[in-house]
Write an enzyme that holds these catalytic residues in place. Structure first.
Site, short mmCIF file in Angstrom:
data_model
loop_
_atom_site.label_atom_id
_atom_site.label_comp_id
_atom_site.label_asym_id
_atom_site.label_seq_id
_atom_site.Cartn_x
_atom_site.Cartn_y
_atom_site.Cartn_z
N LYS A 139 29.34 34.82 28.85
CA LYS A 139 28.64 36.10 28.93
C LYS A 139 27.83 35.91 27.72
CE LYS A 139 31.39 38.88 31.73
NZ LYS A 139 32.00 40.20 31.99
N LYS A 186 29.34 31.16 40.11
CA LYS A 186 30.39 32.37 40.58
C LYS A 186 29.66 33.50 41.13
CE LYS A 186 32.60 35.67 37.98
NZ LYS A 186 32.80 36.87 38.72
N LYS A 224 28.70 40.60 40.47
CA LYS A 224 28.03 41.97 40.66
C LYS A 224 27.17 42.32 39.77
CE LYS A 224 32.20 44.70 39.59
NZ LYS A 224 32.43 44.54 38.35
P1 ATP Z 1 30.65 41.13 36.03
O1 ATP Z 1 29.63 39.96 36.65
O2 ATP Z 1 30.07 42.47 35.44
O3 ATP Z 1 31.58 40.46 35.00
P2 ATP Z 1 32.53 40.62 38.13
O4 ATP Z 1 31.62 40.55 39.40
O5 ATP Z 1 32.91 39.29 37.64
O6 ATP Z 1 31.68 41.61 37.19
P3 ATP Z 1 34.72 42.05 37.55
O7 ATP Z 1 34.77 43.50 37.54
O8 ATP Z 1 34.82 41.29 36.48
O9 ATP Z 1 33.55 41.49 38.63
O10 ATP Z 1 35.99 41.54 38.38
C1 ATP Z 1 36.92 42.25 39.65
C2 ATP Z 1 37.85 41.43 40.31
O11 ATP Z 1 37.15 40.48 41.32
C3 ATP Z 1 38.47 40.55 39.20
O12 ATP Z 1 39.93 40.19 39.73
C4 ATP Z 1 37.78 39.15 39.58
O13 ATP Z 1 38.54 38.04 39.01
C5 ATP Z 1 37.23 39.29 40.70
N1 ATP Z 1 36.07 38.44 41.34
C6 ATP Z 1 34.94 38.56 40.51
N2 ATP Z 1 33.91 37.75 41.11
C7 ATP Z 1 34.56 37.17 41.90
C8 ATP Z 1 34.18 35.97 42.86
N3 ATP Z 1 33.08 35.43 42.92
N4 ATP Z 1 35.05 35.47 43.78
C9 ATP Z 1 36.34 36.19 43.73
N5 ATP Z 1 36.65 37.01 43.21
C10 ATP Z 1 35.82 37.40 42.04
#
Ligand code: ATP
Ligand code: LTN
Length: 327
Positions: free
Chosen positions: A112, A194, A197
């Site tokens: 990040k 990965k 969002k």
């Molecule tokens: P950001 O990109 O803003 O860091 P994020 O998409 O990684 O957000 P989080 O809010 O950090 O989402 O995660 C919420 C949940 O979703 C966490 O348990 C995280 O491990 C899971 N998660 C996020 N991205 C993935 C993915 N690509 N595949 C599976 N699980 C995911």
């Protein structure tokens, strides 16, 4: 006594299928057997720049989507992190027990901070301490998360162990719960990254609220390879990722799916996949529309959630303050 589950999600963008398949789906299922606390972690969201209006709106949107996905506010506590001040306070105290070296090993910070080069805050570095506070305040046994959060849950556990060894039994030691399949859904535009969002590239993620046409367009454009065979082969990340999404949304076995698409092209497979995802998301999207028809409903659920979370968190925090010698 039922075991306790705690997990959190950042209101940093529209929830997408990776969040659903890697985490939220398991949160919903864990309501059967555990005592659950789910938190929308707005204090974590501000570790990178956020527009204030958008942050507030997304916090409500995420809440609505969690409810639409099946989180039941009667069975689970659902609340906003910043509504319970014990989170910030315990994070500070834990800061004073977590060695710098532990934090410096966190791979999410490395990724990040490279992405937000223009402004890397101390908060972003300290993110895992706040996450440890979230988990430890609720005597958490299990933390259902995607693969990317495993290292942070382990840091929470190490921190609990360190604190307990200095002050005696205080914190329950948490364990991550990571799905065997779906723990790391990859970006449609780049299957080596990965799905996230907060990534803004338009073909990257399928959002839970995407309309059918957007889902079709994104899947048809998804990056694959120049081979033809439709097989669950991890060395071909594009098609493997799409097949994994198919498997999880349809509930059908991998063998069955491979047999159905034997001899067919990527185009046929993608068309079918789009329909499977559209149908899989339809009930959630309908429930979301119903729920958000009454704008006061979400705020009252969140207020009640914070009222239920606060006494649990404050009890643990009071014990920590006493043991450390504060006050
Ligand atoms: P950001 O990109 O803003 O860091 P994020 O998409 O990684 O957000 P989080 O809010 O950090 O989402 O995660 C919420 C949940 O979703 C966490 O348990 C995280 O491990 C899971 N998660 C996020 N991205 C993935 C993915 N690509 N595949 C599976 N699980 C995911
Ligand atoms: N860091 C997590 C969100 C999060 C969390 C938590 C998850 C904050 N606090 C406590 C589990 C338990 C993420 O980015 N997904």
């Amino acid at each position: 006594m039922r075991k306790r589950v705690f997990s959190g999600i950042q209101p940093t963008g529209s929830l997408m299928i990776g969040n659903y398949l890697g985490a939220i789906k398991y949160w919903v299922a864990s309501q059967e057997n555990y005592d659950n606390v789910f938190c929308i972690v707005d204090l974590h969201a501000i570790t990178v720049p956020q527009d204030p209006e958008a942050l507030k709106a997304r916090t409500r949107e995420v809440t609505g989507l969690l409810l639409a996905a099946g989180i039941d506010p009667k069975r689970s506590i659902l609340f906003i992190q910043s509504h319970v001040s014990a989170h910030s306070e315990l994070a500070w105290i834990l800061n004073c027990f977590i060695p710098m070296g532990w934090m410096q090993r966190m791979t999410q910070f490395k990724e990040k901070s490279a992405r937000h080069k223009e402004q890397v805050s101390v908060g972003l570095f300290d993110y895992p301490s706040l996450m440890a506070a979230d988990i430890l305040l609720y005597d958490t046994d299990f933390v259902p998360v995607g693969e990317d959060q495993k290292q942070h849950v382990e840091l929470a556990r190490d921190t609990a162990q360190r604190f307990n060894s200095i002050y005696g039994e205080t914190f329950v030691l948490p364990e991550p719960l990571i799905p065997d399949i779906g723990a790391r859904i990859m970006g449609l535009d780049d299957p080596t990254k990965k799905m996230s969002k907060s990534e803004t590239a338009s073909g990257h993620a399928i959002d839970l609220l995407d309309p059918p046409d957007a889902i079709r367009a994104k899947i048809m454009r998804a990056t694959t390879d120049s081979l033809r065979e439709i097989r669950f082969d991890e060395s071909r990340p594009g098609i493997f990722n799409l097949l994994t999404i198919y498997h999880l949304f349809s509930g059908r076995s991998q063998k069955d799916i491979e047999a159905q698409f034997e001899g067919k092209g990527y185009g046929d497979f993608k068309k079918d996949l789009a329909e499977v995802v559209i149908e899989g998301l339809r009930p959630l999207q309908e429930r979301y529309r119903e729920l958000t028809a009454d704008p006061t409903r979400i705020d009252s659920i969140l207020a009640e959630g914070a009222d239920r979370a606060r006494p649990i968190a404050e009890k643990v925090l009071a014990e920590v303050r006493r043991k450390v010698g504060l006050g």
